[in-house]
Design a protein around this motif. Sequence first.
Motif, PDB file in Angstrom:
ATOM      1  N   THR A 152      -7.759   3.033 -11.375  1.00  0.00           N
ATOM      2  CA  THR A 152      -8.052   3.577 -10.009  1.00  0.00           C
ATOM      3  C   THR A 152      -8.011   2.205  -9.098  1.00  0.00           C
ATOM      4  O   THR A 152      -8.333   1.091  -9.631  1.00  0.00           O
ATOM      5  CB  THR A 152      -9.170   4.493 -10.016  1.00  0.00           C
ATOM      6  OG1 THR A 152     -10.435   3.554 -10.207  1.00  0.00           O
ATOM      7  CG2 THR A 152      -9.178   5.529 -10.887  1.00  0.00           C
ATOM      8  N   VAL A 153      -8.129   2.555  -7.792  1.00  0.00           N
ATOM      9  CA  VAL A 153      -8.326   1.569  -6.795  1.00  0.00           C
ATOM     10  C   VAL A 153      -9.644   0.646  -7.021  1.00  0.00           C
ATOM     11  O   VAL A 153      -9.599  -0.447  -7.206  1.00  0.00           O
ATOM     12  CB  VAL A 153      -7.806   1.767  -5.362  1.00  0.00           C
ATOM     13  CG1 VAL A 153      -8.162   0.586  -4.359  1.00  0.00           C
ATOM     14  CG2 VAL A 153      -6.404   2.123  -5.278  1.00  0.00           C
ATOM     15  N   PRO A 154     -10.618   1.579  -7.058  1.00  0.00           N
ATOM     16  CA  PRO A 154     -11.915   0.673  -7.333  1.00  0.00           C
ATOM     17  C   PRO A 154     -12.135  -0.187  -8.590  1.00  0.00           C
ATOM     18  O   PRO A 154     -12.648  -1.183  -8.764  1.00  0.00           O
ATOM     19  CB  PRO A 154     -12.809   1.982  -7.160  1.00  0.00           C
ATOM     20  CG  PRO A 154     -12.410   3.032  -6.309  1.00  0.00           C
ATOM     21  CD  PRO A 154     -10.937   2.905  -6.660  1.00  0.00           C
ATOM     22  N   GLU A 155     -11.350   0.695  -9.776  1.00  0.00           N
ATOM     23  CA  GLU A 155     -11.365  -0.313 -10.835  1.00  0.00           C
ATOM     24  C   GLU A 155     -10.451  -1.380 -10.674  1.00  0.00           C
ATOM     25  O   GLU A 155     -10.925  -2.461 -11.323  1.00  0.00           O
ATOM     26  CB  GLU A 155     -10.718   0.837 -12.096  1.00  0.00           C
ATOM     27  CG  GLU A 155     -11.729   1.924 -12.426  1.00  0.00           C
ATOM     28  CD  GLU A 155     -10.998   2.884 -13.503  1.00  0.00           C
ATOM     29  OE1 GLU A 155     -11.791   3.666 -14.170  1.00  0.00           O
ATOM     30  OE2 GLU A 155      -9.671   2.800 -13.552  1.00  0.00           O
TER      31      GLU A 155
ATOM     32  N   ALA B 135     -13.101   0.224  -2.392  1.00  0.00           N
ATOM     33  CA  ALA B 135     -12.232   1.272  -2.005  1.00  0.00           C
ATOM     34  C   ALA B 135     -10.892   0.865  -1.499  1.00  0.00           C
ATOM     35  O   ALA B 135     -10.240   1.962  -1.160  1.00  0.00           O
ATOM     36  CB  ALA B 135     -13.120   2.380  -1.147  1.00  0.00           C
ATOM     37  N   TRP B 136     -10.520  -0.060  -1.230  1.00  0.00           N
ATOM     38  CA  TRP B 136      -9.415  -0.637  -0.736  1.00  0.00           C
ATOM     39  C   TRP B 136      -8.905  -2.027  -1.388  1.00  0.00           C
ATOM     40  O   TRP B 136      -9.607  -2.724  -2.131  1.00  0.00           O
ATOM     41  CB  TRP B 136      -9.224  -0.605   0.817  1.00  0.00           C
ATOM     42  CG  TRP B 136     -10.335  -1.746   1.284  1.00  0.00           C
ATOM     43  CD1 TRP B 136     -10.119  -2.984   1.816  1.00  0.00           C
ATOM     44  CD2 TRP B 136     -11.701  -1.344   1.653  1.00  0.00           C
ATOM     45  NE1 TRP B 136     -11.410  -3.669   1.945  1.00  0.00           N
ATOM     46  CE2 TRP B 136     -12.309  -2.246   2.362  1.00  0.00           C
ATOM     47  CE3 TRP B 136     -12.494  -0.305   1.698  1.00  0.00           C
ATOM     48  CZ2 TRP B 136     -13.603  -2.666   2.627  1.00  0.00           C
ATOM     49  CZ3 TRP B 136     -13.638  -0.366   1.924  1.00  0.00           C
ATOM     50  CH2 TRP B 136     -14.277  -1.429   2.622  1.00  0.00           C
TER      51      TRP B 136
ATOM     52  N   SER C 231     -10.432   5.939   0.447  1.00  0.00           N
ATOM     53  CA  SER C 231     -12.177   6.037   0.700  1.00  0.00           C
ATOM     54  C   SER C 231     -12.727   6.517  -0.497  1.00  0.00           C
ATOM     55  O   SER C 231     -13.726   7.280  -0.359  1.00  0.00           O
ATOM     56  CB  SER C 231     -12.438   6.814   1.911  1.00  0.00           C
ATOM     57  OG  SER C 231     -12.040   6.493   3.252  1.00  0.00           O
ATOM     58  N   GLY C 232     -12.181   6.179  -1.632  1.00  0.00           N
ATOM     59  CA  GLY C 232     -12.802   6.669  -3.087  1.00  0.00           C
ATOM     60  C   GLY C 232     -12.482   8.160  -3.157  1.00  0.00           C
ATOM     61  O   GLY C 232     -13.178   8.647  -4.220  1.00  0.00           O
TER      62      GLY C 232
ATOM     63  N   THR D 215     -15.474   9.469  -5.817  1.00  0.00           N
ATOM     64  CA  THR D 215     -16.818   8.685  -5.744  1.00  0.00           C
ATOM     65  C   THR D 215     -18.198   9.559  -5.400  1.00  0.00           C
ATOM     66  O   THR D 215     -18.950   9.244  -5.710  1.00  0.00           O
ATOM     67  CB  THR D 215     -16.853   7.201  -5.317  1.00  0.00           C
ATOM     68  OG1 THR D 215     -16.400   7.177  -3.874  1.00  0.00           O
ATOM     69  CG2 THR D 215     -15.580   6.584  -6.226  1.00  0.00           C
ATOM     70  N   ALA D 216     -17.845  10.115  -4.209  1.00  0.00           N
ATOM     71  CA  ALA D 216     -18.912  10.958  -3.631  1.00  0.00           C
ATOM     72  C   ALA D 216     -19.284  12.117  -4.216  1.00  0.00           C
ATOM     73  O   ALA D 216     -20.108  12.802  -3.897  1.00  0.00           O
ATOM     74  CB  ALA D 216     -18.728  10.957  -2.027  1.00  0.00           C
TER      75      ALA D 216
END
Length: 850
Positions: free
Chosen positions: A504-507, A512-513, A452-453, A686-687
């Motif tokens: 990272t996963v978002p990159e 987020a997944w 989840s970021g 991210t949050a």
Amino acid sequence: MELTRRRLLSLLSAAGLLAVVPPRFATAAEGAAGSGAVLANTVAVLAGTAQSNARAEVAGKLAAVEKGARSALAAMDRAGSGEVFAGLPLGSSDVNLTTTYRQLHDIALATRVPGGAPDLVGNAAVQTRVLERLDWLHGHVYGDQAAGYYGNWFNWEIGIPTSATRTLVLLADQLAAYNAQLLPTYVATMDAYLRNGRDGDVDLDSRFHTGANLADITTNRILQGALLGADGEDRVRKALTDQLTVFVTIDPYHLQHGNTDGHYADGSFVQHHSVAYTGSYGKALLTRVVQTLKFLDGSGYLDAAALVPVVRRWVREGFAPLVFEGWMMEIVKGRAVSRTTTGYQDVAVVVEAVVDLAGHSEGEEAAALQGWVKFVRANSRAPLDPSSFTSPLSIVRYADILADDTVPAADLGAPARSLAFNAMDRTVHRRPGWAFALARSSERISRYEYMSGENLRPWFQGDGAHYLYLAGQDQTQAYGVDYYTAVSPYALAGVTAPVEQRRTVPELYGTAWYDNPGHPLDFTASSTSQNTYVYFPRGTNRHSGGVTLDAYGAASMVQSDDVAWARRDLLPADFQVYRNATATKSWFLLDEEIVVLAAGVGDAAGRAVTTAVDARIAAPTDQVAVTGALPDGTPWPGPSDSAQHPRWLRYANATQRTAVGYLFLSGQPVRVEDAVVTRSRRLVRTANPDTPVTRRVLGLALDQPAGAPPAAYAYALVPGAGEARLRAYGPAHGDGPLTVLSNTVRLQAVKHTGLGLIGAQSFAPGRHEAAGISLDGPASVLVREARGRTTVAAADPTTDRAELAVLLRGRWLDAVSADAGVRVERTREGTRLVFDVREAYGRSLRAVLD
């Protein structure tokens, strides 16, 4: 009496269930009284009582409740179309919907708080506004089953039902007058959203209904059953029976419902099937079960006498060892390490639960829990704010404990102890003034958790990353989110990593997944494949464990690739996999030193590799100095671009009054970096707010160039050491107390003459020799000679051996005492000890010889 697994399973059997859950109520009046007691208890826990709220200590909590409610009411007044609160548009965001329900709960709570704001307490108009918004939400958003259940399953099955259920409890007296159908309508909808269950109820075979998640779901269902009155008694009893399964100690060799989530015999706690999680999900489970005991108190639904000792054991063996001066250690928080509210806040949650647990205990057990609460308060480097507690009643109990002069402050364990949490691949070693925490991984336990970021750069957090906590320091200045923000993820203390840049996963995927529902492995947000390969991948080597002997310990692991790399041929072409460096490592945990051996350090792909001896952060204004000496005793000249071979170095932060010494026992050049860096906390989550963090980072590393053959390193951390003490260790191969006996990928062993201690860890089958000790590998062994006796402790670091043997050559000794499962034999070669480690799951067995 401790509630053993066997005893609890017998209690949960058809014949024994009544011992924990009494028979059904004989009359409707008894049933109504039982439900009424649950609802009254819940309101008292959440809102307090006139007596509790009149206490001065509760004023901060009442002010916080009022502030939250007024802020929510103001946002409600400003709401636009499709909103209940301004700024929280509904219809596509599960997070906004969850927050909306939570803010309705905050308003409802303010109307039920005795002694709260006069214009809010008992205000029927405000309560009606809340009920109207609940009604509107169900009619326009939540009740639409076809459109709902987007985003995170947790919000639909746990987050929203928790807030909605508690709001309905707080406003139970107004429900019938407003709309008698609102309650059953909501309960039916919450059941329908329990999609990972079975027929709208808990499914103990579901991977989602375990541990803390199961406790949350079942507590909500208990409260819903109490709200339904006579129609809800079966619901309460079924939910309570389901929740009782979280009290069962996990037996990894005989799993129930295939579940690995929960508390283990060695104090470990696992959630998400393979994540060490005491400090996040573990504290959530602790909170929930203690709250449930309070909700059900005197209701007739539960006899808690058999359950309270189990929870006390969780606290004593699982939580207290992981708290250092009021700070929850990083090694047991999963992705929560990247949050800004972690560490001291985590411990405040645990303290509230322990305060309430003490109220369910008596005599010495109650005094021990109360003493720990006072110990945490006295030793924490940050003030614990009781207004953060959920319940005003807990605030009052906390104040009463602190004011009780008959209870001395005392930890729940000795100041010097070594703990092997092998069921979750974690090690904690404590001494007065410091604590060392080690994160390992294996094919049983995840190398890291991302989700989840959160925890965006976690790749090496389970590869022997260590955390050395020093007394007297505010740990937010040493660890927490700022440590992961400032320190390179490839240079976390203790880590051996390839020199490369990962994304990272978002990159990588823009979300987020990893999303690929059409693939045979079915990659969706919370699918099994997502968990296995993205969120919390496990390692691929079985060797990770350790042994303890009195206050000493040893740990070892074989660093491995994760399952994604191992199964890369099965994964989609666009799925990014990363290969790990190789290393075989041991840690020997002594009185003044942590000795680290690493062999086979390298990379099968030919990349350069770096091993971080340590990484420490400080405020840029702190007075930090690094000093040292070369092997010939001349002073270390300071950081340089050229290779340096210090015998020892010392890091000292005069501002924080902390110091760490480093002994280099194998002679390789050491790279020292001392830099001030500024990065945003959003780098790791991210949050997180886009807050810049500036820290001075000291890094000590052993570098291996690309293409070099595998290397072996030996060094030691000496917490709090002064220069005179470091000089006393002598030259690299001289007469100091430490001797490295072996450092290969087959055997790693050290000797400490001052302690009379030999530690040996073997990584391969067959016989291995070290200083007159022969061990049958793989094995972790400690041998100590003190006061005329020899003590031998051994453990299986693979968890799957039936037995292992240790031979003390040339010595014929008699057993003074031995654990069950240890056999002592005299042979022509010496004294042979055979340890039955079948189904011991890494537990240490020992024998004392004379």
